[in-house]
Design a protein around this motif. Structure first.
Motif, PDB file in Angstrom:
ATOM      1  N   ILE A 192       8.238  20.194  -6.330  1.00 50.18           N
ATOM      2  CA  ILE A 192       6.902  20.780  -5.704  1.00 50.18           C
ATOM      3  C   ILE A 192       5.813  19.767  -5.796  1.00 50.18           C
ATOM      4  O   ILE A 192       5.064  19.658  -4.821  1.00 50.18           O
ATOM      5  N   ILE A 193       5.632  19.389  -6.872  1.00 43.93           N
ATOM      6  CA  ILE A 193       4.775  18.316  -7.133  1.00 43.93           C
ATOM      7  C   ILE A 193       5.397  16.938  -7.790  1.00 43.93           C
ATOM      8  O   ILE A 193       5.855  16.942  -8.646  1.00 43.93           O
ATOM      9  N   GLN A 194       5.133  15.811  -6.889  1.00 43.99           N
ATOM     10  CA  GLN A 194       5.838  14.730  -7.339  1.00 43.99           C
ATOM     11  C   GLN A 194       4.818  13.871  -7.818  1.00 43.99           C
ATOM     12  O   GLN A 194       3.434  13.806  -7.508  1.00 43.99           O
ATOM     13  N   PHE A 195       5.044  13.157  -9.240  1.00 40.60           N
ATOM     14  CA  PHE A 195       3.804  12.807  -9.985  1.00 40.60           C
ATOM     15  C   PHE A 195       3.990  11.135  -9.885  1.00 40.60           C
ATOM     16  O   PHE A 195       4.784  10.570 -10.437  1.00 40.60           O
ATOM     17  N   VAL A 196       3.220  10.401  -9.070  1.00 40.90           N
ATOM     18  CA  VAL A 196       3.408   9.153  -8.542  1.00 40.90           C
ATOM     19  C   VAL A 196       2.259   8.436  -8.892  1.00 40.90           C
ATOM     20  O   VAL A 196       1.502   8.050  -7.652  1.00 40.90           O
ATOM     21  N   PRO A 197       1.760   7.816 -10.063  1.00 41.75           N
ATOM     22  CA  PRO A 197       0.681   6.802 -10.286  1.00 41.75           C
ATOM     23  C   PRO A 197       1.174   5.614  -9.171  1.00 41.75           C
ATOM     24  O   PRO A 197       2.303   5.367  -9.012  1.00 41.75           O
ATOM     25  N   ALA A 198       0.190   4.964  -8.477  1.00 43.42           N
ATOM     26  CA  ALA A 198       0.427   4.039  -7.729  1.00 43.42           C
ATOM     27  C   ALA A 198      -0.712   2.981  -7.357  1.00 43.42           C
ATOM     28  O   ALA A 198      -1.746   3.576  -7.512  1.00 43.42           O
ATOM     29  N   ASP A 199      -0.381   1.719  -6.837  1.00 43.02           N
ATOM     30  CA  ASP A 199      -1.636   1.185  -6.146  1.00 43.02           C
ATOM     31  C   ASP A 199      -2.179   1.782  -4.940  1.00 43.02           C
ATOM     32  O   ASP A 199      -1.825   2.333  -4.002  1.00 43.02           O
ATOM     33  N   GLY A 200      -3.736   1.885  -4.915  1.00 41.44           N
ATOM     34  CA  GLY A 200      -4.048   2.575  -4.088  1.00 41.44           C
ATOM     35  C   GLY A 200      -3.895   2.370  -2.437  1.00 41.44           C
ATOM     36  O   GLY A 200      -3.372   3.121  -1.821  1.00 41.44           O
ATOM     37  N   PRO A 201      -4.125   1.168  -2.240  1.00 42.83           N
ATOM     38  CA  PRO A 201      -3.831   0.388  -0.830  1.00 42.83           C
ATOM     39  C   PRO A 201      -2.251   1.062  -0.213  1.00 42.83           C
ATOM     40  O   PRO A 201      -1.991   1.440   0.626  1.00 42.83           O
ATOM     41  N   VAL A 202      -1.369   0.967  -1.371  1.00 43.31           N
ATOM     42  CA  VAL A 202      -0.122   0.930  -1.139  1.00 43.31           C
ATOM     43  C   VAL A 202       0.195   2.580  -0.968  1.00 43.31           C
ATOM     44  O   VAL A 202       0.857   2.885   0.069  1.00 43.31           O
ATOM     45  N   PHE A 203      -0.289   3.435  -1.729  1.00 48.19           N
ATOM     46  CA  PHE A 203      -0.203   4.667  -1.648  1.00 48.19           C
ATOM     47  C   PHE A 203      -0.835   5.263  -0.300  1.00 48.19           C
ATOM     48  O   PHE A 203      -0.269   6.065   0.262  1.00 48.19           O
ATOM     49  N   GLY A 204      -2.103   4.698   0.165  1.00 47.62           N
ATOM     50  CA  GLY A 204      -2.640   5.165   1.212  1.00 47.62           C
ATOM     51  C   GLY A 204      -1.810   4.750   2.458  1.00 47.62           C
ATOM     52  O   GLY A 204      -1.641   5.299   3.493  1.00 47.62           O
ATOM     53  N   ASP A 205      -1.084   3.591   2.461  1.00 47.07           N
ATOM     54  CA  ASP A 205      -0.427   3.172   3.478  1.00 47.07           C
ATOM     55  C   ASP A 205       0.890   3.939   3.594  1.00 47.07           C
ATOM     56  O   ASP A 205       1.177   4.477   4.914  1.00 47.07           O
ATOM     57  N   MET A 206       1.299   4.325   2.570  1.00 44.19           N
ATOM     58  CA  MET A 206       2.708   5.181   2.599  1.00 44.19           C
ATOM     59  C   MET A 206       2.447   6.610   3.108  1.00 44.19           C
ATOM     60  O   MET A 206       3.068   6.965   4.042  1.00 44.19           O
ATOM     61  N   ILE A 207       1.259   7.287   2.787  1.00 46.39           N
ATOM     62  CA  ILE A 207       1.128   8.659   3.032  1.00 46.39           C
ATOM     63  C   ILE A 207       0.605   8.615   4.442  1.00 46.39           C
ATOM     64  O   ILE A 207       0.965   9.652   5.352  1.00 46.39           O
ATOM     65  N   THR A 208      -0.269   7.640   4.812  1.00 46.69           N
ATOM     66  CA  THR A 208      -0.869   7.919   6.365  1.00 46.69           C
ATOM     67  C   THR A 208       0.449   7.370   7.346  1.00 46.69           C
ATOM     68  O   THR A 208       0.134   7.490   8.631  1.00 46.69           O
ATOM     69  N   GLY A 209       1.179   6.765   6.771  1.00 49.86           N
ATOM     70  CA  GLY A 209       2.484   6.228   7.590  1.00 49.86           C
ATOM     71  C   GLY A 209       3.402   7.307   7.837  1.00 49.86           C
ATOM     72  O   GLY A 209       4.265   7.009   8.666  1.00 49.86           O
ATOM     73  N   SER A 210       3.306   8.280   7.271  1.00 46.48           N
ATOM     74  CA  SER A 210       4.570   9.280   7.074  1.00 46.48           C
ATOM     75  C   SER A 210       4.252  10.230   8.144  1.00 46.48           C
ATOM     76  O   SER A 210       3.006  10.970   8.327  1.00 46.48           O
ATOM     77  N   GLU A 211       5.295  10.693   9.113  1.00 48.46           N
ATOM     78  CA  GLU A 211       4.991  11.524  10.158  1.00 48.46           C
ATOM     79  C   GLU A 211       4.737  12.993   9.534  1.00 48.46           C
ATOM     80  O   GLU A 211       4.319  13.971  10.258  1.00 48.46           O
ATOM     81  N   HIS A 212       5.018  13.264   8.294  1.00 48.67           N
ATOM     82  CA  HIS A 212       4.988  14.513   7.488  1.00 48.67           C
ATOM     83  C   HIS A 212       3.787  14.678   6.827  1.00 48.67           C
ATOM     84  O   HIS A 212       3.348  15.656   6.305  1.00 48.67           O
ATOM     85  N   LEU A 213       2.906  13.790   7.054  1.00 49.39           N
ATOM     86  CA  LEU A 213       1.577  14.001   6.095  1.00 49.39           C
ATOM     87  C   LEU A 213       0.847  15.072   6.913  1.00 49.39           C
ATOM     88  O   LEU A 213       0.682  15.168   8.156  1.00 49.39           O
ATOM     89  N   SER A 214       0.452  16.199   5.958  1.00 51.81           N
ATOM     90  CA  SER A 214      -0.213  17.598   6.514  1.00 51.81           C
ATOM     91  C   SER A 214      -1.592  17.466   5.791  1.00 51.81           C
ATOM     92  O   SER A 214      -2.538  18.132   6.621  1.00 51.81           O
ATOM     93  N   GLY A 215      -1.999  16.814   5.034  1.00 51.28           N
ATOM     94  CA  GLY A 215      -3.339  16.957   4.531  1.00 51.28           C
ATOM     95  C   GLY A 215      -3.445  15.818   3.213  1.00 51.28           C
ATOM     96  O   GLY A 215      -2.635  15.487   2.574  1.00 51.28           O
ATOM     97  N   ILE A 216      -4.829  15.777   2.829  1.00 51.97           N
ATOM     98  CA  ILE A 216      -5.145  14.862   1.738  1.00 51.97           C
ATOM     99  C   ILE A 216      -6.281  15.647   1.063  1.00 51.97           C
ATOM    100  O   ILE A 216      -7.183  16.091   1.440  1.00 51.97           O
ATOM    101  N   ASN A 217      -5.991  15.811  -0.168  1.00 47.74           N
ATOM    102  CA  ASN A 217      -6.854  16.316  -1.227  1.00 47.74           C
ATOM    103  C   ASN A 217      -7.585  15.338  -2.186  1.00 47.74           C
ATOM    104  O   ASN A 217      -6.741  14.806  -3.015  1.00 47.74           O
ATOM    105  N   PHE A 218      -8.674  14.898  -1.761  1.00 42.51           N
ATOM    106  CA  PHE A 218      -9.258  13.842  -2.472  1.00 42.51           C
ATOM    107  C   PHE A 218     -10.684  13.962  -3.078  1.00 42.51           C
ATOM    108  O   PHE A 218     -11.472  14.550  -2.784  1.00 42.51           O
ATOM    109  N   THR A 219     -10.711  13.194  -4.494  1.00 41.36           N
ATOM    110  CA  THR A 219     -11.853  13.135  -4.977  1.00 41.36           C
ATOM    111  C   THR A 219     -11.895  11.610  -5.392  1.00 41.36           C
ATOM    112  O   THR A 219     -11.020  11.292  -6.198  1.00 41.36           O
ATOM    113  N   GLY A 220     -13.155  10.807  -5.013  1.00 40.61           N
ATOM    114  CA  GLY A 220     -13.401   9.521  -5.428  1.00 40.61           C
ATOM    115  C   GLY A 220     -14.270   8.953  -4.480  1.00 40.61           C
ATOM    116  O   GLY A 220     -15.242   9.420  -4.196  1.00 40.61           O
ATOM    117  N   SER A 221     -14.309   7.580  -4.602  1.00 43.32           N
ATOM    118  CA  SER A 221     -15.278   6.963  -3.743  1.00 43.32           C
ATOM    119  C   SER A 221     -15.276   7.217  -2.296  1.00 43.32           C
ATOM    120  O   SER A 221     -14.297   7.381  -1.481  1.00 43.32           O
TER     121      SER A 221
END
Length: 399
Positions: free
Chosen positions: A244-273
């Motif tokens: 249900i929750i995958q715990f995945v520390p990751a490099d920010g740009p790599v994580f961003g590229d992977m999630i936005t590159g997936s057809e299954h992305l439904s949302g981003i819940n974000f706090t940061g810069s």
């Protein structure tokens, strides 16, 4: 399928009784102070090994990192690893494999998990989560208490309460028609990107979507791994199923590229810069044709908090509020006062009292001395940023 009536009544009763978690004072001789001091002692010199958790399995990659205590740099509080592209892709697939079953689970069952997690944080896990927030993120005892305990507990309990209530919010029906609203999770995964400065935000950004029937990839901040993983383990202990929750520390740009590159992305819940959130938004806008749905973006990027002092204000109250807001947790939060507007008639008195109280601020190690008011900033990058801000403020004041 409707849940058994007895269980439904228990949830309604539990939801009706939800109240704000009391903030403990940690006075000398109190049981909570003794428990916290023991938890802090147990963590001294200890490095906790924290893996990625994907598909319910603990996974180590070759990209190993360390989280350092901000006020004791020789103390590596956590050894963890980054999830690379292959592992992040596995995490997306694992989440998607569990999405439908989790979404169909009655909200009463999902809420039960978060009520239990709140009870664990309020009781047997409180000292642990506070200690890990203090040592890992440099928070004082009171700042940790209002964040990692009270606020996170309130998030879990009130979110669950309102999730239960929401099911009864239905559109108006008039004869001969019946209108029904079905509340369900999104048809993909949610990416939760959480910051270092509030343990509670990490738990909420990942937990709230999961409560509402979504599957989540949680990327915690590198400088909050220790406490965020403790929250993740509490959710597991409370009954959150694998995947249900995958715990995945990751490099920010790599994580961003992977999630936005997936057809299954439904949302981003974000706090940061703001630059990071703008970048994610731009990436999504450039790939809209790729997605199965329109991704929802929720972002909180801080801002400039100000205090406006009216001529009728109580000076002591205004000064105390400004000092606490500006300097607690070294100003590393969106509620930190960075501007103060005062009438000319009160400014001489306010300025004198601000300087007096500022001179009393106790800076130090929050673990060894509970009377510490302000500790170290989170890392070297933040330290450089604070120095630059100080120079700008001084220059402006001189003008």
């Amino acid at each position: 399928m409707a849940p058994p009536a007895g269980r439904l009544r228990w949830h309604h009763c539990a939801a009706a009784e939800v109240k704000n978690e009391p903030i403990l004072e940690f006075k000398h001789g109190s049981p909570e102070r003794a428990a916290l001091q023991k938890a802090l002692e147990d963590l001294k010199g200890k490095t906790e090994e924290i893996p990625c958790v994907v598909g319910g399995e603990e996974v180590w990659t070759k990209d190993v990192r360390y989280q350092l205590s901000p006020f004791h740099h020789s103390h590596k509080v956590a050894k963890y690893c980054y999830a690379g592209e292959e592992l992040l892709n596995r995490a997306i697939n694992a989440a998607m494999s569990a999405r439908r079953e989790w979404d169909l689970k009655p909200v009463e069952d999902r809420a039960q998990i978060f009520f239990k997690a709140a009870d664990l944080l309020s009781g047997p896990r409180r000292a642990e989560i506070l200690a890990k927030t203090m040592i890992g993120q440099g928070k004082t005892v009171i700042q940790a208490e209002i964040d990692a305990a009270a606020e996170l507990i309130d998030f879990f309990r009130f979110n669950a309460k309102y999730a239960l209530q929401l099911q009864h919010e239905q559109p108006i029906s008039v004869p001969i028609s019946t209108n029904t609203m079905v509340y369900r999770g999104l048809e993909g995964f949610i990416a939760a990107v959480s910051p270092f400065n509030f343990t509670a935000i990490g738990g909420n950004l990942a937990g709230a979507p999961a409560l509402m029937g979504n599957v989540v990839l949680w990327k915690p901040s590198d400088t909050a791994i220790l406490s965020n993983y403790a929250v993740y383990k509490v959710l597991q202990e409370a009954g959150l199923p694998p995947n249900i929750i995958q715990f995945v520390p990751a490099d920010g740009p790599v994580f961003g590229d992977m999630i936005t590159g997936s057809e299954h992305l439904s949302g981003i819940n974000f706090t940061g810069s703001m630059p990071t959130f703008r970048h994610l938004w731009k990436q999504i806008s450039e790939k809209l044709e790729r997605y199965r749905t329109f991704p929802r973006l929720a972002g909180e990027c801080g801002g400039k908090n100000f205090h406006f002092v009216h001529k009728s204000a109580d000076i002591e109250s205004a000064v105390n509020g400004a000092i606490r807001s500006a300097f607690e947790y070294s100003g590393q939060k969106c509620s930190a006062c960075s501007r103060l507007y005062a009438p000319d008639s009160l400014w001489p008195q306010i300025k004198a009292r601000l300087l007096e109280e500022h001179g009393k601020i106790k800076v130090g190690n929050p673990v060894d001395d509970f009377s510490t008011f302000m500790s170290a900033v989170i890392d070297e990058k933040a330290s450089t940023s604070r120095l630059l801000q100080g120079r700008v403020s001084s220059d402006c004041a001189a003008c």
